[in-house]
Write a protein that holds these residues in place. Structure first.
Motif, PDB file in Angstrom:
ATOM      1  N   THR A 168      34.921  49.692  37.029  1.00  0.00           N
ATOM      2  CA  THR A 168      34.913  48.826  35.861  1.00  0.00           C
ATOM      3  C   THR A 168      36.319  48.793  35.274  1.00  0.00           C
ATOM      4  O   THR A 168      36.945  49.828  35.093  1.00  0.00           O
ATOM      5  N   VAL A 169      36.792  47.584  34.988  1.00  0.00           N
ATOM      6  CA  VAL A 169      38.123  47.382  34.428  1.00  0.00           C
ATOM      7  C   VAL A 169      37.960  46.738  33.061  1.00  0.00           C
ATOM      8  O   VAL A 169      37.181  45.813  32.900  1.00  0.00           O
ATOM      9  N   GLY A 170      38.702  47.228  32.069  1.00  0.00           N
ATOM     10  CA  GLY A 170      38.614  46.671  30.729  1.00  0.00           C
ATOM     11  C   GLY A 170      37.495  47.316  29.942  1.00  0.00           C
ATOM     12  O   GLY A 170      36.807  48.215  30.424  1.00  0.00           O
ATOM     13  N   ALA A 171      37.319  46.847  28.716  1.00  0.00           N
ATOM     14  CA  ALA A 171      36.284  47.409  27.841  1.00  0.00           C
ATOM     15  C   ALA A 171      35.654  46.306  27.005  1.00  0.00           C
ATOM     16  O   ALA A 171      36.252  45.245  26.792  1.00  0.00           O
ATOM     17  N   GLY A 172      34.456  46.568  26.546  1.00  0.00           N
ATOM     18  CA  GLY A 172      33.759  45.621  25.673  1.00  0.00           C
ATOM     19  C   GLY A 172      33.461  44.301  26.359  1.00  0.00           C
ATOM     20  O   GLY A 172      33.045  44.258  27.512  1.00  0.00           O
ATOM     21  N   ASP A 173      33.729  43.214  25.661  1.00  0.00           N
ATOM     22  CA  ASP A 173      33.463  41.871  26.197  1.00  0.00           C
ATOM     23  C   ASP A 173      34.381  41.510  27.352  1.00  0.00           C
ATOM     24  O   ASP A 173      34.079  40.629  28.145  1.00  0.00           O
ATOM     25  N   ASP A 174      35.523  42.192  27.457  1.00  0.00           N
ATOM     26  CA  ASP A 174      36.485  41.895  28.514  1.00  0.00           C
ATOM     27  C   ASP A 174      36.248  42.718  29.777  1.00  0.00           C
ATOM     28  O   ASP A 174      36.980  42.577  30.750  1.00  0.00           O
ATOM     29  N   ALA A 175      35.235  43.591  29.765  1.00  0.00           N
ATOM     30  CA  ALA A 175      34.968  44.452  30.917  1.00  0.00           C
ATOM     31  C   ALA A 175      34.467  43.622  32.099  1.00  0.00           C
ATOM     32  O   ALA A 175      33.719  42.661  31.937  1.00  0.00           O
ATOM     33  N   LYS A 176      34.930  44.000  33.292  1.00  0.00           N
ATOM     34  CA  LYS A 176      34.443  43.367  34.514  1.00  0.00           C
ATOM     35  C   LYS A 176      34.453  44.412  35.617  1.00  0.00           C
ATOM     36  O   LYS A 176      35.176  45.403  35.560  1.00  0.00           O
ATOM     37  N   THR A 177      33.636  44.188  36.626  1.00  0.00           N
ATOM     38  CA  THR A 177      33.570  45.097  37.759  1.00  0.00           C
ATOM     39  C   THR A 177      34.412  44.526  38.885  1.00  0.00           C
ATOM     40  O   THR A 177      34.338  43.339  39.186  1.00  0.00           O
ATOM     41  N   VAL A 178      35.205  45.406  39.503  1.00  0.00           N
ATOM     42  CA  VAL A 178      36.122  44.986  40.559  1.00  0.00           C
ATOM     43  C   VAL A 178      35.834  45.818  41.800  1.00  0.00           C
ATOM     44  O   VAL A 178      35.631  47.033  41.720  1.00  0.00           O
ATOM     45  N   PHE A 179      35.789  45.144  42.970  1.00  0.00           N
ATOM     46  CA  PHE A 179      35.657  45.828  44.253  1.00  0.00           C
ATOM     47  C   PHE A 179      37.035  45.883  44.878  1.00  0.00           C
ATOM     48  O   PHE A 179      37.646  44.852  45.137  1.00  0.00           O
ATOM     49  N   LYS A 180      37.532  47.116  45.098  1.00  0.00           N
ATOM     50  CA  LYS A 180      38.848  47.305  45.723  1.00  0.00           C
ATOM     51  C   LYS A 180      38.640  47.630  47.190  1.00  0.00           C
ATOM     52  O   LYS A 180      38.003  48.625  47.533  1.00  0.00           O
ATOM     53  N   VAL A 181      39.166  46.795  48.067  1.00  0.00           N
ATOM     54  CA  VAL A 181      39.003  46.939  49.504  1.00  0.00           C
ATOM     55  C   VAL A 181      39.836  48.120  50.002  1.00  0.00           C
ATOM     56  O   VAL A 181      41.017  48.253  49.659  1.00  0.00           O
ATOM     57  N   ALA A 182      39.212  48.993  50.814  1.00  0.00           N
ATOM     58  CA  ALA A 182      39.896  50.165  51.359  1.00  0.00           C
ATOM     59  C   ALA A 182      41.022  49.738  52.295  1.00  0.00           C
ATOM     60  O   ALA A 182      40.916  48.720  52.988  1.00  0.00           O
ATOM     61  N   ASP A 183      42.105  50.517  52.322  1.00  0.00           N
ATOM     62  CA  ASP A 183      43.258  50.278  53.197  1.00  0.00           C
ATOM     63  C   ASP A 183      43.849  48.883  53.033  1.00  0.00           C
ATOM     64  O   ASP A 183      44.301  48.272  53.996  1.00  0.00           O
ATOM     65  N   SER A 184      43.820  48.376  51.808  1.00  0.00           N
ATOM     66  CA  SER A 184      44.338  47.040  51.523  1.00  0.00           C
ATOM     67  C   SER A 184      44.686  46.965  50.037  1.00  0.00           C
ATOM     68  O   SER A 184      44.194  47.762  49.243  1.00  0.00           O
ATOM     69  N   ASP A 185      45.495  46.006  49.684  1.00  0.00           N
ATOM     70  CA  ASP A 185      45.765  45.781  48.262  1.00  0.00           C
ATOM     71  C   ASP A 185      44.866  44.677  47.706  1.00  0.00           C
ATOM     72  O   ASP A 185      45.009  44.261  46.565  1.00  0.00           O
ATOM     73  N   LYS A 186      43.912  44.228  48.501  1.00  0.00           N
ATOM     74  CA  LYS A 186      42.997  43.147  48.120  1.00  0.00           C
ATOM     75  C   LYS A 186      41.897  43.684  47.207  1.00  0.00           C
ATOM     76  O   LYS A 186      41.387  44.788  47.415  1.00  0.00           O
ATOM     77  N   SER A 187      41.539  42.927  46.195  1.00  0.00           N
ATOM     78  CA  SER A 187      40.415  43.269  45.339  1.00  0.00           C
ATOM     79  C   SER A 187      39.702  41.987  44.913  1.00  0.00           C
ATOM     80  O   SER A 187      40.293  40.906  44.903  1.00  0.00           O
ATOM     81  N   TYR A 188      38.430  42.120  44.598  1.00  0.00           N
ATOM     82  CA  TYR A 188      37.595  40.986  44.192  1.00  0.00           C
ATOM     83  C   TYR A 188      36.886  41.317  42.890  1.00  0.00           C
ATOM     84  O   TYR A 188      36.371  42.422  42.728  1.00  0.00           O
ATOM     85  N   THR A 189      36.816  40.362  41.990  1.00  0.00           N
ATOM     86  CA  THR A 189      35.947  40.493  40.830  1.00  0.00           C
ATOM     87  C   THR A 189      34.522  40.337  41.334  1.00  0.00           C
ATOM     88  O   THR A 189      34.231  39.449  42.135  1.00  0.00           O
ATOM     89  N   VAL A 190      33.623  41.213  40.879  1.00  0.00           N
ATOM     90  CA  VAL A 190      32.238  41.178  41.340  1.00  0.00           C
ATOM     91  C   VAL A 190      31.460  40.179  40.490  1.00  0.00           C
ATOM     92  O   VAL A 190      31.535  40.187  39.259  1.00  0.00           O
ATOM     93  N   CYS A 191      30.707  39.316  41.160  1.00  0.00           N
ATOM     94  CA  CYS A 191      29.900  38.285  40.510  1.00  0.00           C
ATOM     95  C   CYS A 191      28.843  38.923  39.605  1.00  0.00           C
ATOM     96  O   CYS A 191      28.248  39.934  39.954  1.00  0.00           O
ATOM     97  N   GLU A 192      28.621  38.307  38.454  1.00  0.00           N
ATOM     98  CA  GLU A 192      27.635  38.821  37.503  1.00  0.00           C
ATOM     99  C   GLU A 192      26.203  38.755  38.032  1.00  0.00           C
ATOM    100  O   GLU A 192      25.315  39.385  37.482  1.00  0.00           O
ATOM    101  N   LYS A 193      25.971  38.027  39.096  1.00  0.00           N
ATOM    102  CA  LYS A 193      24.638  37.924  39.670  1.00  0.00           C
ATOM    103  C   LYS A 193      24.335  39.050  40.667  1.00  0.00           C
ATOM    104  O   LYS A 193      23.248  39.118  41.223  1.00  0.00           O
ATOM    105  N   THR A 194      25.280  39.965  40.884  1.00  0.00           N
ATOM    106  CA  THR A 194      25.052  41.130  41.731  1.00  0.00           C
ATOM    107  C   THR A 194      24.074  42.055  41.017  1.00  0.00           C
ATOM    108  O   THR A 194      24.187  42.278  39.811  1.00  0.00           O
ATOM    109  N   LYS A 195      23.118  42.609  41.766  1.00  0.00           N
ATOM    110  CA  LYS A 195      22.089  43.468  41.174  1.00  0.00           C
ATOM    111  C   LYS A 195      22.704  44.725  40.560  1.00  0.00           C
ATOM    112  O   LYS A 195      23.628  45.314  41.096  1.00  0.00           O
ATOM    113  N   ARG A 196      22.136  45.132  39.441  1.00  0.00           N
ATOM    114  CA  ARG A 196      22.615  46.310  38.727  1.00  0.00           C
ATOM    115  C   ARG A 196      22.487  47.571  39.572  1.00  0.00           C
ATOM    116  O   ARG A 196      23.338  48.462  39.514  1.00  0.00           O
TER     117      ARG A 196
END
Length: 105
Positions: free
Chosen positions: A41-69
């Motif tokens: 999780t990056v950020g706090a409060g209303d600005d918080a978002k979940t990020v998936f950081k790809v192993a062995d890479s500098d690539k990362s993706y913001t995780v869609c809000e429709k992903t199951k909890r």
């Protein structure tokens, strides 16, 4: 009098549905992916978002809000490495990762 009430309710209903929750994402046109990495999780409060950081890479993706909890909980805030299957979907602000399944490694 009743006519005004019905018109007022219709306007309120339309306004509520137009501004109520969530982004519009193109789920069907997403690109299928299998990745290994961490969820954090990056950020706090209303600005918080979940990020998936790809192993062995500098690539990362913001995780869609429709992903199951339940999938998001597996990440243990970046402490556990996961193998995920999902789709990279186009959302309003760019690409996001919709995770279908995840397993701890």
């Amino acid at each position: 009098m009743i006519k005004r009430l019905v018109i007022t309710l219709a306007v309120v209903l339309l306004a509520t549905s137009a501004f109520a929750g969530g982004k519009s994402c193109e789920m069907k046109s997403g690109k299928s992916v299998e990745l290994t990495g961490t969820l954090a999780t990056v950020g706090a409060g209303d600005d918080a978002k979940t990020v998936f950081k790809v192993a062995d890479s500098d690539k990362s993706y913001t995780v869609c809000e429709k992903t199951k909890r339940s999938v998001l909980r597996l990440g243990n805030d970046g402490k556990d490495t996961l193998h995920i299957k999902g789709k990279v979907v186009n959302c309003g602000e760019g690409e996001e990762l919709l995770i279908d399944t995840a397993n701890k490694i």
